[in-house]
Design a protein around this motif. Sequence first.
Motif, PDB file in Angstrom:
ATOM      1  N   SER A 126      13.745  -0.381  -2.290  1.00  0.00           N
ATOM      2  CA  SER A 126      12.939   0.514  -3.121  1.00  0.00           C
ATOM      3  C   SER A 126      12.495   1.689  -2.268  1.00  0.00           C
ATOM      4  N   VAL A 127      12.353   2.852  -2.908  1.00  0.00           N
ATOM      5  CA  VAL A 127      11.995   4.086  -2.208  1.00  0.00           C
ATOM      6  C   VAL A 127      10.699   4.612  -2.790  1.00  0.00           C
ATOM      7  N   SER A 128       9.821   5.070  -1.912  1.00  0.00           N
ATOM      8  CA  SER A 128       8.557   5.653  -2.330  1.00  0.00           C
ATOM      9  C   SER A 128       8.422   7.018  -1.669  1.00  0.00           C
ATOM     10  N   GLU A 129       7.990   8.020  -2.442  1.00  0.00           N
ATOM     11  CA  GLU A 129       7.782   9.357  -1.901  1.00  0.00           C
ATOM     12  C   GLU A 129       6.282   9.555  -1.719  1.00  0.00           C
ATOM     13  N   LEU A 130       5.876   9.820  -0.480  1.00  0.00           N
ATOM     14  CA  LEU A 130       4.460   9.880  -0.126  1.00  0.00           C
ATOM     15  C   LEU A 130       4.129  11.198   0.540  1.00  0.00           C
ATOM     16  N   GLN A 131       2.860  11.599   0.444  1.00  0.00           N
ATOM     17  CA  GLN A 131       2.422  12.795   1.148  1.00  0.00           C
ATOM     18  C   GLN A 131       2.413  12.521   2.646  1.00  0.00           C
ATOM     19  N   ASP A 132       2.746  13.528   3.422  1.00  0.00           N
ATOM     20  CA  ASP A 132       2.796  13.402   4.878  1.00  0.00           C
ATOM     21  C   ASP A 132       1.394  13.620   5.442  1.00  0.00           C
ATOM     22  N   THR A 133       0.658  12.502   5.585  1.00  0.00           N
ATOM     23  CA  THR A 133      -0.696  12.551   6.138  1.00  0.00           C
ATOM     24  C   THR A 133      -0.760  11.628   7.351  1.00  0.00           C
ATOM     25  N   PRO A 134      -1.753  11.804   8.206  1.00  0.00           N
ATOM     26  CA  PRO A 134      -1.895  10.898   9.355  1.00  0.00           C
ATOM     27  C   PRO A 134      -2.051   9.431   8.944  1.00  0.00           C
ATOM     28  N   ALA A 135      -2.733   9.176   7.827  1.00  0.00           N
ATOM     29  CA  ALA A 135      -2.922   7.791   7.367  1.00  0.00           C
ATOM     30  C   ALA A 135      -1.585   7.162   6.981  1.00  0.00           C
ATOM     31  N   GLY A 194       0.807  -1.213   0.000  1.00  0.00           N
ATOM     32  CA  GLY A 194       0.000   0.000   0.000  1.00  0.00           C
ATOM     33  C   GLY A 194       0.839   1.262   0.000  1.00  0.00           C
ATOM     34  N   LEU A 195       2.033   1.174   0.535  1.00  0.00           N
ATOM     35  CA  LEU A 195       2.946   2.315   0.527  1.00  0.00           C
ATOM     36  C   LEU A 195       3.714   2.415  -0.791  1.00  0.00           C
ATOM     37  N   GLY A 196       3.480   1.463  -1.693  1.00  0.00           N
ATOM     38  CA  GLY A 196       4.132   1.514  -2.997  1.00  0.00           C
ATOM     39  C   GLY A 196       5.525   0.911  -3.010  1.00  0.00           C
ATOM     40  N   LEU A 197       5.831   0.089  -2.027  1.00  0.00           N
ATOM     41  CA  LEU A 197       7.157  -0.529  -1.941  1.00  0.00           C
ATOM     42  C   LEU A 197       7.088  -1.949  -2.490  1.00  0.00           C
ATOM     43  N   ARG A 198       8.046  -2.290  -3.334  1.00  0.00           N
ATOM     44  CA  ARG A 198       8.052  -3.617  -3.945  1.00  0.00           C
ATOM     45  C   ARG A 198       9.274  -4.414  -3.525  1.00  0.00           C
ATOM     46  N   LYS A 199      10.442  -4.033  -4.055  1.00  0.00           N
ATOM     47  CA  LYS A 199      11.662  -4.780  -3.779  1.00  0.00           C
ATOM     48  C   LYS A 199      12.426  -4.149  -2.619  1.00  0.00           C
ATOM     49  N   LEU A 200      13.373  -4.896  -2.075  1.00  0.00           N
ATOM     50  CA  LEU A 200      14.240  -4.363  -1.038  1.00  0.00           C
ATOM     51  C   LEU A 200      14.957  -3.121  -1.553  1.00  0.00           C
TER      52      LEU A 200
END
Length: 60
Positions: free
Chosen positions: A36-45, A28-34
């Motif tokens: 790997s980096v995902s840039e996400l909005q800083d929300t409480p969820a 759900g955080l968009g991470l697949r392989k070891l």
Amino acid sequence: MAEQKTLKVQLVRSPIGTQASHRATVRGLGLRKLNSVSELQDTPAVRGMINKIAYLVRVL
């Protein structure tokens, strides 16, 4: 309009052998392989998801 704050999250441990809900959270955080980096909005969820799998990820 103010710029949204973001978080970079890196998967540093394998989700193999973890609870199914934790594996789903990793995906759900968009991470697949070891490393790997995902840039996400800083929300409480998103913060809650990171907190749930804190032992698998690193916040950059």
